[in-house]
Design an enzyme around this catalytic site. Structure first.
Site, PDB file in Angstrom:
ATOM      1  N   GLY A 141       0.817  -1.199   0.000  1.00 51.83           N
ATOM      2  CA  GLY A 141       0.000   0.000   0.000  1.00 51.83           C
ATOM      3  C   GLY A 141       0.854   1.253   0.000  1.00 51.83           C
ATOM      4  O   GLY A 141       2.037   1.219   0.350  1.00 51.83           O
ATOM      5  N   CYS A 142       0.242   2.364  -0.378  1.00 52.01           N
ATOM      6  CA  CYS A 142       1.006   3.612  -0.531  1.00 52.01           C
ATOM      7  C   CYS A 142       1.465   4.171   0.815  1.00 52.01           C
ATOM      8  O   CYS A 142       2.654   4.475   0.999  1.00 52.01           O
ATOM      9  CB  CYS A 142       0.191   4.640  -1.303  1.00 52.01           C
ATOM     10  SG  CYS A 142      -1.476   4.906  -0.678  1.00 52.01           S
ATOM     11  N   PHE A 143       0.547   4.313   1.782  1.00 52.73           N
ATOM     12  CA  PHE A 143       0.952   4.773   3.108  1.00 52.73           C
ATOM     13  C   PHE A 143       1.961   3.794   3.717  1.00 52.73           C
ATOM     14  O   PHE A 143       2.961   4.201   4.324  1.00 52.73           O
ATOM     15  CB  PHE A 143      -0.259   4.883   4.038  1.00 52.73           C
ATOM     16  CG  PHE A 143      -1.048   6.148   3.900  1.00 52.73           C
ATOM     17  CD1 PHE A 143      -0.444   7.389   4.026  1.00 52.73           C
ATOM     18  CD2 PHE A 143      -2.412   6.102   3.674  1.00 52.73           C
ATOM     19  CE1 PHE A 143      -1.181   8.560   3.914  1.00 52.73           C
ATOM     20  CE2 PHE A 143      -3.164   7.260   3.561  1.00 52.73           C
ATOM     21  CZ  PHE A 143      -2.549   8.500   3.679  1.00 52.73           C
ATOM     22  N   ALA A 144       1.673   2.502   3.573  1.00 54.49           N
ATOM     23  CA  ALA A 144       2.562   1.481   4.139  1.00 54.49           C
ATOM     24  C   ALA A 144       3.973   1.610   3.589  1.00 54.49           C
ATOM     25  O   ALA A 144       4.958   1.496   4.328  1.00 54.49           O
ATOM     26  CB  ALA A 144       2.005   0.090   3.856  1.00 54.49           C
ATOM     27  N   SER A 146       5.512   4.320   2.463  1.00 53.99           N
ATOM     28  CA  SER A 146       6.191   5.507   2.989  1.00 53.99           C
ATOM     29  C   SER A 146       6.619   5.324   4.435  1.00 53.99           C
ATOM     30  O   SER A 146       7.633   5.883   4.867  1.00 53.99           O
ATOM     31  CB  SER A 146       5.283   6.738   2.866  1.00 53.99           C
ATOM     32  OG  SER A 146       4.230   6.707   3.801  1.00 53.99           O
TER      33      SER A 146
END
EC number: 1.2.1.38
Length: 334
Positions: A141-144, A146
């Site tokens: 995932g994108c947040f994950a 970062s």
């Protein structure tokens, strides 16, 4: 040359996959499947993509060598197994196959799935050898992405003097992270000059982050909090990670640890100066800056990625490159 198709090609991540794969020297983009946009030309939805291809409805075809799935959560669960059974290389960008715990998946995604619905986690900076051997990948995932890349050296690195007691994450995403569908709360009038938190403590990337860092939501080995926010930018994720250590550490010691940890990671840049979203926009880079270290053992780490590239399509192609025996940077030069 490998043939590649995209299922769910009309969304933002699908469009980025299309753009990158059209110019990728090692593959030929074969079919673009979409559901609500079937029958429309690619250039009609995305004039930037000067392609004569037309979106088609997906009916279970499996003629391509590689399949990317860029669908809403829950929609890939039934589509992936037949592709895997047919021996295809599969990369899924949803959260359907990320979590090992069915309990955590049902808690955070509000969907049931079988215990077998797990695939190799596609973060090459941590699991390169597993990805090279895999035929099916669950893209992070994108947040994950970062957050994990921002703290992994502290938890998975080789400095035994570093012991993490807690991590507090505040991450702001561009509006594109919410997808292409029309929602009042994402309209220009609502989001212009605005920023707001959502799913505080409940975001579906929390168990993914914890699992990848070697712990879990149910039995955590350190305190973890995550506040996701959405701001008035189109693309990008900016994460501020406050880490509490058992023992103080100098910023230079931490920086050296990070540079050693990521020395073989071509898309991670440990910066001496503050990171900014504009420095990574439209690229597959993750920029990391060790911003501050206090005498009481608090670290402040800042990361920046493009949510549609390193947080989605770019990382997916990076995984494909490794799975097909190519240089992982192929088609990702910026």
């Amino acid at each position: 040359m490998y043939s590649v198709s995209i299922i769910g090609a009309s969304g933002y991540s699908g469009a980025e996959l299309t753009r990158l794969l059209l110019r990728h020297p090692g593959v030929e983009l074969q079919e673009l499947y979409a559901f609500s946009q079937a029958g429309k030309a690619v250039s009609e939805l995305y004039p930037l993509l000067s392609s004569d291809k037309v979106y088609k409805p997906y009916g279970g075809e499996c003629e391509s060598d590689v399949y990317f799935l860029a669908l809403p959560h829950g929609e890939a669960l039934q589509l992936v197994p037949p592709l895997v059974k047919a021996g295809k290389t599969v990369i899924d960008l949803s959260g359907d196959f990320r979590l090992k715990s069915t309990v955590e998946h049902e808690q955070f995604y509000k969907q049931q799935k079988s215990p077998e619905a797990v695939m190799t986690y596609g973060m090459s900076e941590l699991f390169r050898e597993e990805i090279i051997k895999a035929k099916a990948i669950s893209n992070p995932g994108c947040f994950a992405t970062s957050i994990i890349l921002g703290v992994a050296p502290l938890l998975l690195g080789n400095d035994s003097s570093i012991n993490v007691r807690g991590i507090n994450c505040t991450s702001t995403s561009g509006i594109s992270g919410a997808g292409r569908s029309s929602k009042t709360e994402l309209s220009f009038s609502e989001m212009s000059e605005n920023i707001r938190a959502y799913k505080v403590g409940l975001h579906q990337h929390i168990p993914e982050i914890m699992q990848t860092l070697g712990t879990s939501v149910t039995t955590p080995s350190f305190d973890f909090t995550f506040t996701p926010m959405i701001g008035s930018l189109v693309r990008g994720i900016y994460s501020i990670l406050t880490v509490n250590l058992e023992n103080p550490a100098e910023a230079e010691q931490i920086k050296a640890l990070y540079k050693e940890f990521y020395k073989e990671a071509p898309f991670v840049r440990v910066r001496d100066t503050m990171t900014e979203v504009r420095h990574v926009a439209h690229t597959n880079f993750c920029d990391i800056h060790i911003a501050h270290a206090t005498a009481n053992g608090t670290l402040i780490i800042v990361t920046a990625i493009d949510n549609l590239l390193k947080g989605a399509a770019g990382q997916a192609i990076q995984n494909m490159n490794l799975m097909l025996g190519m240089n992982e940077k192929t088609g990702l030069s910026f």
